[in-house]
Write a protein that holds these residues in place. Sequence first.
Motif, PDB file in Angstrom:
ATOM      1  N   THR B 160       0.838  -1.206   0.000  1.00  0.00           N
ATOM      2  CA  THR B 160       0.000   0.000   0.000  1.00  0.00           C
ATOM      3  C   THR B 160       0.867   1.247   0.000  1.00  0.00           C
ATOM      4  OG1 THR B 160      -1.820  -1.102   1.124  1.00  0.00           O
ATOM      5  CG2 THR B 160      -1.721   1.292   1.340  1.00  0.00           C
ATOM      6  N   ILE B 161       1.881   1.229   0.853  1.00  0.00           N
ATOM      7  CA  ILE B 161       2.782   2.382   0.945  1.00  0.00           C
ATOM      8  C   ILE B 161       3.471   2.622  -0.393  1.00  0.00           C
ATOM      9  CG2 ILE B 161       4.923   3.189   2.027  1.00  0.00           C
ATOM     10  CD1 ILE B 161       3.905   1.655   4.593  1.00  0.00           C
ATOM     11  N   GLU B 162       3.797   1.510  -1.095  1.00  0.00           N
ATOM     12  CA  GLU B 162       4.462   1.636  -2.390  1.00  0.00           C
ATOM     13  C   GLU B 162       3.500   2.207  -3.447  1.00  0.00           C
ATOM     14  OE1 GLU B 162       6.956  -1.864  -3.139  1.00  0.00           O
ATOM     15  OE2 GLU B 162       6.424  -1.576  -5.260  1.00  0.00           O
ATOM     16  N   ILE B 163       2.265   1.755  -3.417  1.00  0.00           N
ATOM     17  CA  ILE B 163       1.285   2.189  -4.425  1.00  0.00           C
ATOM     18  C   ILE B 163       0.803   3.613  -4.147  1.00  0.00           C
ATOM     19  CG2 ILE B 163      -1.048   1.763  -5.339  1.00  0.00           C
ATOM     20  CD1 ILE B 163      -0.512  -1.265  -4.531  1.00  0.00           C
ATOM     21  N   SER B 164       0.591   3.934  -2.877  1.00  0.00           N
ATOM     22  CA  SER B 164       0.003   5.226  -2.531  1.00  0.00           C
ATOM     23  C   SER B 164       0.950   6.381  -2.846  1.00  0.00           C
ATOM     24  CB  SER B 164      -0.356   5.259  -1.041  1.00  0.00           C
ATOM     25  OG  SER B 164      -0.842   6.530  -0.678  1.00  0.00           O
ATOM     26  N   GLU B 165       0.405   7.430  -3.407  1.00  0.00           N
ATOM     27  CA  GLU B 165       1.216   8.631  -3.671  1.00  0.00           C
ATOM     28  C   GLU B 165       1.149   9.603  -2.503  1.00  0.00           C
ATOM     29  OE1 GLU B 165      -0.339  10.041  -7.348  1.00  0.00           O
ATOM     30  OE2 GLU B 165       0.587   8.418  -8.509  1.00  0.00           O
ATOM     31  N   ARG B 166       0.359   9.257  -1.495  1.00  0.00           N
ATOM     32  CA  ARG B 166       0.242  10.141  -0.330  1.00  0.00           C
ATOM     33  C   ARG B 166       0.567   9.337   0.932  1.00  0.00           C
ATOM     34  NH1 ARG B 166      -4.929  14.060  -1.238  1.00  0.00           N
ATOM     35  NH2 ARG B 166      -3.600  15.504  -0.091  1.00  0.00           N
ATOM     36  N   PRO B 167       0.787  10.018   2.043  1.00  0.00           N
ATOM     37  CA  PRO B 167       1.168   9.329   3.283  1.00  0.00           C
ATOM     38  C   PRO B 167       0.156   8.258   3.700  1.00  0.00           C
ATOM     39  CG  PRO B 167       1.433  11.700   3.525  1.00  0.00           C
ATOM     40  CD  PRO B 167       0.746  11.481   2.200  1.00  0.00           C
ATOM     41  N   VAL B 168       0.670   7.206   4.324  1.00  0.00           N
ATOM     42  CA  VAL B 168      -0.153   6.112   4.853  1.00  0.00           C
ATOM     43  C   VAL B 168       0.036   6.108   6.373  1.00  0.00           C
ATOM     44  CG1 VAL B 168      -0.435   3.594   4.902  1.00  0.00           C
ATOM     45  CG2 VAL B 168       0.038   4.776   2.722  1.00  0.00           C
ATOM     46  N   VAL B 314      -2.335  17.015  13.005  1.00  0.00           N
ATOM     47  CA  VAL B 314      -2.826  18.104  12.137  1.00  0.00           C
ATOM     48  C   VAL B 314      -2.017  18.143  10.837  1.00  0.00           C
ATOM     49  CG1 VAL B 314      -3.056  20.611  11.901  1.00  0.00           C
ATOM     50  CG2 VAL B 314      -3.708  19.493  14.054  1.00  0.00           C
ATOM     51  N   ALA B 315      -0.685  18.071  10.987  1.00  0.00           N
ATOM     52  CA  ALA B 315       0.178  18.147   9.798  1.00  0.00           C
ATOM     53  C   ALA B 315      -0.084  16.956   8.875  1.00  0.00           C
ATOM     54  CB  ALA B 315       1.647  18.197  10.220  1.00  0.00           C
ATOM     55  N   LEU B 316      -0.289  15.777   9.457  1.00  0.00           N
ATOM     56  CA  LEU B 316      -0.567  14.576   8.650  1.00  0.00           C
ATOM     57  C   LEU B 316      -1.858  14.774   7.844  1.00  0.00           C
ATOM     58  CD1 LEU B 316      -2.512  11.817   8.673  1.00  0.00           C
ATOM     59  CD2 LEU B 316      -0.216  11.674   7.697  1.00  0.00           C
ATOM     60  N   LEU B 317      -2.899  15.282   8.516  1.00  0.00           N
ATOM     61  CA  LEU B 317      -4.175  15.464   7.812  1.00  0.00           C
ATOM     62  C   LEU B 317      -4.018  16.513   6.713  1.00  0.00           C
ATOM     63  CD1 LEU B 317      -6.675  15.285  10.823  1.00  0.00           C
ATOM     64  CD2 LEU B 317      -6.212  13.500   9.119  1.00  0.00           C
ATOM     65  N   GLU B 318      -3.215  17.533   6.967  1.00  0.00           N
ATOM     66  CA  GLU B 318      -2.985  18.542   5.919  1.00  0.00           C
ATOM     67  C   GLU B 318      -2.265  17.926   4.717  1.00  0.00           C
ATOM     68  OE1 GLU B 318      -1.044  21.594   8.181  1.00  0.00           O
ATOM     69  OE2 GLU B 318      -2.946  22.505   8.817  1.00  0.00           O
ATOM     70  N   ARG B 319      -1.433  16.929   4.956  1.00  0.00           N
ATOM     71  CA  ARG B 319      -0.729  16.258   3.860  1.00  0.00           C
ATOM     72  C   ARG B 319      -1.606  15.228   3.140  1.00  0.00           C
ATOM     73  NH1 ARG B 319       3.366  15.831   7.854  1.00  0.00           N
ATOM     74  NH2 ARG B 319       3.064  13.600   8.186  1.00  0.00           N
ATOM     75  N   ALA B 320      -2.509  14.603   3.894  1.00  0.00           N
ATOM     76  CA  ALA B 320      -3.168  13.406   3.346  1.00  0.00           C
ATOM     77  C   ALA B 320      -4.682  13.503   3.203  1.00  0.00           C
ATOM     78  CB  ALA B 320      -2.832  12.198   4.229  1.00  0.00           C
TER      79      ALA B 320
END
Lengths: 329, 329
Positions: B160-168, B314-320
Amino acid sequence: MLTIDGLQYSNWSREIFEQMREGGLDAVHATLVYHETTRETLSRLGEWNRRFEAWPDLIMPVHVPQDIAVAQASGRVGIILGAQNCSPIEDDIDMVEVMRDLGLMIMQLTYNNQSLLACGCYEAEDSGITRFGRQVIREMNRVGMVIDMSHSAERSTLETIEISERPVIISHANPESFHPAKRNKSDKVLKAIAESDGLLGFSAYPFHLRNGSDCTLTEYCEMIARTADLMGIEHLGIGTDLCQNQPVSILEWMRNGRWSKDMDYGEGSASNADWPRPLSWLRDSRDFPNLIAGLRKVGMSEDEVAGVMGMNWVALLERAATRQETAPA
Amino acid sequence: MLTIDGLQYSNWSREIFEQMREGGLDAVHATLVYHETTRETLSRLGEWNRRFEAWPDLIMPVHVPQDIAVAQASGRVGIILGAQNCSPIEDDIDMVEVMRDLGLMIMQLTYNNQSLLACGCYEAEDSGITRFGRQVIREMNRVGMVIDMSHSAERSTLETIEISERPVIISHANPESFHPAKRNKSDKVLKAIAESDGLLGFSAYPFHLRNGSDCTLTEYCEMIARTADLMGIEHLGIGTDLCQNQPVSILEWMRNGRWSKDMDYGEGSASNADWPRPLSWLRDSRDFPNLIAGLRKVGMSEDEVAGVMGMNWVALLERAATRQETAPA
């Protein structure tokens, strides 16, 4: 001139949306469902999401009335989603807010038949608004989902107007004084709609018109001018009921849903079961400028024409399609 | 100090939310569903809408990451809704966007078992991400629904981490180096989560802790400090897995859903089938200040404590959790 069509149910495609732009349409009330369940309604929404993703240059969803101005400013058609029946909420009051959150801005309480909420215009007996119906009307008021009584019966419509604290509309029908049809509305209903500060969208579906498919543009525009005397011009708009490129199977779905084993022909008949022949002056959305010209010709001022062509719809949505917010304590 | 709990599944009530405020919580990732279908998920959303309507002074929905600041500024708890399984989308890619539009911000791809998307951490064999799973990951990336692999198996998580273009993320689990458990994660997985710019929320569920219910606050905080060396402190948060006032029937629903006729005891056993005994230092949300004190005591700076307690979430949600907008042409 900001232009809104208050009802279309077409076989949506890039071509259909391009025709809207050619005809100067800034927003269209598009039918999302007729008889679909809650779950099926989500799939219809999914199809719209794919269209919004595929053609962001051409269309955008209207979630709040202000989105119409955004659509106009960016040269796109704003899509106002509506249900022609209350099937999307099933028997569940909570689904009113869920559906509004998903962008369902307008919902009819009935489609021709008795529903869980009210009575349709094809039933023999109209017993008015049900217990569930009273609650749904209040919930629609709260979340800003516009109540549309286009396919409802008279008593149910009058009771809805009495119960509702916000304007009630008829998005697509005509005065029965112009043409008697089960779907057209009495002066009593039309006056009550106006008193609710609601709106009537004039239908261009031949079954709702004097002389059917041969009704002239002048007759149509004179009907609008006369209704202004009854309802006040600020309560009038357009709701063509245009259904482009749809097969007869869709007409059958509209008329029969899953409720009938016998073929119900709705406004048609066994010998006239197909879509009606289109009007010569409104073949598709590209002909909208004909309406502007026609309204001018029957003597309306530029302000009046602008109101009927779109501004009255915008004002109606601002009155009826906004959420009644509860301020935090 | 802005404080976020990255996972709770309580028997929601005014009392529970008041405890959150007493404990200084500004936002909570609340589990919406475990095994519910699309339609059932809408009813769970309906229940949340009733809570938001009933207690607007106390809670508000978090639809976009910025809503957390709104909640904090108004002294309310922001509710971040998440699904512990992919059941809300059934077999329908379109439901990802529909659910995100309804406020579902976080979704796990699996809950212990094999799903239509990926493999859970209780299966004997993990065959990785399915054909449907690849598409759902891309769609979650597009609409800004955060991918949570808390209950997933190792290979599926790495793929999943490899496929996803955004943080997991892993919203609630611990390093298996701290305590070996099927639900805890290898250093390899944790490093990959950090490399994806994702986040680990540390669980305070006794089954995930060394010495179970007797795990001390110091042990818990030392685990966090050590994991910072592995993952980088900016990738760490809290995800207590607090389940307040829930009957055993809910534990059985979590563990068995509708898939098992035999009783599955999950992390428990036939002789230990009930909820685990609570930690003395985290009886409910009112004890969150203990965590702040504990992190300070193991030597973290104020910035580091603020990050772990909420700012990293908060920062994670802003990224993902933001939508990847397509600009109109």
